[in-house]
Design a protein around this motif. Structure first.
Motif, PDB file in Angstrom:
ATOM      1  N   MET A   1     -28.895 -19.401 -32.235  1.00 41.20           N
ATOM      2  CA  MET A   1     -28.527 -18.448 -31.199  1.00 41.20           C
ATOM      3  C   MET A   1     -27.046 -18.583 -30.868  1.00 41.20           C
ATOM      4  O   MET A   1     -26.540 -19.683 -30.675  1.00 41.20           O
ATOM      5  CB  MET A   1     -29.345 -18.705 -29.928  1.00 41.20           C
ATOM      6  CG  MET A   1     -30.828 -18.429 -30.075  1.00 41.20           C
ATOM      7  SD  MET A   1     -31.658 -18.626 -28.489  1.00 41.20           S
ATOM      8  CE  MET A   1     -33.378 -18.484 -29.015  1.00 41.20           C
TER       9      MET A   1
ATOM     10  N   PRO B   1     -29.633 -19.729 -24.843  1.00 40.99           N
ATOM     11  CA  PRO B   1     -30.954 -19.110 -24.812  1.00 40.99           C
ATOM     12  C   PRO B   1     -31.474 -18.976 -23.392  1.00 40.99           C
ATOM     13  O   PRO B   1     -31.133 -19.769 -22.509  1.00 40.99           O
ATOM     14  CB  PRO B   1     -31.809 -20.082 -25.629  1.00 40.99           C
ATOM     15  CG  PRO B   1     -31.107 -21.389 -25.533  1.00 40.99           C
ATOM     16  CD  PRO B   1     -29.647 -21.058 -25.479  1.00 40.99           C
TER      17      PRO B   1
ATOM     18  N   GLY C   1     -33.343 -15.434 -30.845  1.00 43.61           N
ATOM     19  CA  GLY C   1     -32.806 -14.616 -29.770  1.00 43.61           C
ATOM     20  C   GLY C   1     -33.482 -13.272 -29.645  1.00 43.61           C
ATOM     21  O   GLY C   1     -33.371 -12.618 -28.598  1.00 43.61           O
TER      22      GLY C   1
ATOM     23  N   THR D   1     -39.102 -15.144 -26.486  1.00 49.23           N
ATOM     24  CA  THR D   1     -37.813 -15.159 -27.185  1.00 49.23           C
ATOM     25  C   THR D   1     -37.921 -16.060 -28.409  1.00 49.23           C
ATOM     26  O   THR D   1     -38.348 -17.215 -28.301  1.00 49.23           O
ATOM     27  CB  THR D   1     -36.696 -15.664 -26.262  1.00 49.23           C
ATOM     28  OG1 THR D   1     -36.560 -14.772 -25.151  1.00 49.23           O
ATOM     29  CG2 THR D   1     -35.366 -15.734 -27.012  1.00 49.23           C
TER      30      THR D   1
ATOM     31  N   ASP E   1     -37.034 -18.643 -31.076  1.00 48.62           N
ATOM     32  CA  ASP E   1     -36.080 -19.751 -31.157  1.00 48.62           C
ATOM     33  C   ASP E   1     -36.040 -20.419 -32.524  1.00 48.62           C
ATOM     34  O   ASP E   1     -35.204 -21.290 -32.753  1.00 48.62           O
ATOM     35  CB  ASP E   1     -36.341 -20.796 -30.068  1.00 48.62           C
ATOM     36  CG  ASP E   1     -37.718 -21.435 -30.152  1.00 48.62           C
ATOM     37  OD1 ASP E   1     -38.534 -21.005 -30.984  1.00 48.62           O
ATOM     38  OD2 ASP E   1     -37.977 -22.382 -29.378  1.00 48.62           O
TER      39      ASP E   1
END
Length: 227
Positions: A56, A60, A147, A163, A165
């Motif tokens: 990311m 995050p 992301g 989300t 990861d």
């Protein structure tokens, strides 16, 4: 198929980890899904436990507590065009997750003997990458990146947003099943999307690996109440 480890009784209630299920048997069962596939070229061909997604670039979002979990009805991954109904699935006679039928290539299966999405632990979703005739629901899953968002619409009308990861390819020769199915961090509500990956072995008629997308809960949209 490799010899499976002994199994104990697995918890049937929601909100529990797959603690009683043979982890290796579950993963081994997934590799057979490509046996009737057309072996498309979308499946990633990276090495053992190789990260597919980029790290990311931004910080995050914070993990969120899930509240009251509910059964999933639909899963959306907008970045790769997944918009699919979800059906509950159990284990087959070998102890592997029983995937949706090949004549339903657009459907995602949720392991209903484990965790409901939004509950603490890991909710497990599985889908085909292809069928005899063409692409299936998770054909482009390997293009998912950290992301990006996964939205799960639940039976109470709420939407749990996860989300991404981590996106990895796990080969059949070397894998840590607890890392695949266990939570990455304690006390989080997490999600796994799993499909076939690697290359298609025409002799065994199976794929050589699995694509595993890991995500964690970051938002919940409560159900709309008219009036």
């Amino acid at each position: 198929m490799a010899e499976q480890t002994p199994r104990t009784e697995h918890p049937a209630g929601p909100g529990r980890l797959l603690a009683g299920v043979a982890w290796a048997a579950l993963l081994l069962g997934l590799w057979g899904w490509g046996a009737d596939g057309f072996a498309g070229t979308s499946a990633p061909m990276t090495g053992d436990v190789a990260a597919v997604g980029r790290p990311m670039e931004r910080r995050p979002p914070a993990a969120r507590e899930g509240g009251e979990p509910a059964e999933p009805r639909r899963v959306d991954v907008p970045s790769v065009g997944v918009a699919a109904p979800v059906v509950p699935r159990g284990l087959d006679v070998t102890g592997a997750v029983d995937p949706p039928a090949y004549d339903r290539p657009g459907v995602v299966g949720w392991y209903s003997g484990g965790v409901r999405p939004g509950a603490r632990g890991t909710a497990l979703f599985v889908g085909h990458v292809d069928t005899r005739t063409g692409r299936a629901v998770f054909y482009d899953l390997s293009a998912t990146r950290p992301g990006e968002k996964i939205r799960v619409t639940r039976s109470d009308g709420s939407v749990a947003e996860f989300t991404v990861d981590d996106v990895r390819v796990h080969s059949r020769e070397r894998f840590d099943a607890r890392k695949v199915y266990g939570p990455h961090l304690p006390d989080r509500a997490e999600l796994r999307l799993i499909t076939c990956g690697g290359t298609f072995d025409r002799e065994s008629r199976t794929y050589t690996a699995n694509v595993v997308v890991s995500a964690y809960l970051t938002a919940v949209e409560e159900a709309r109440r008219d009036g």
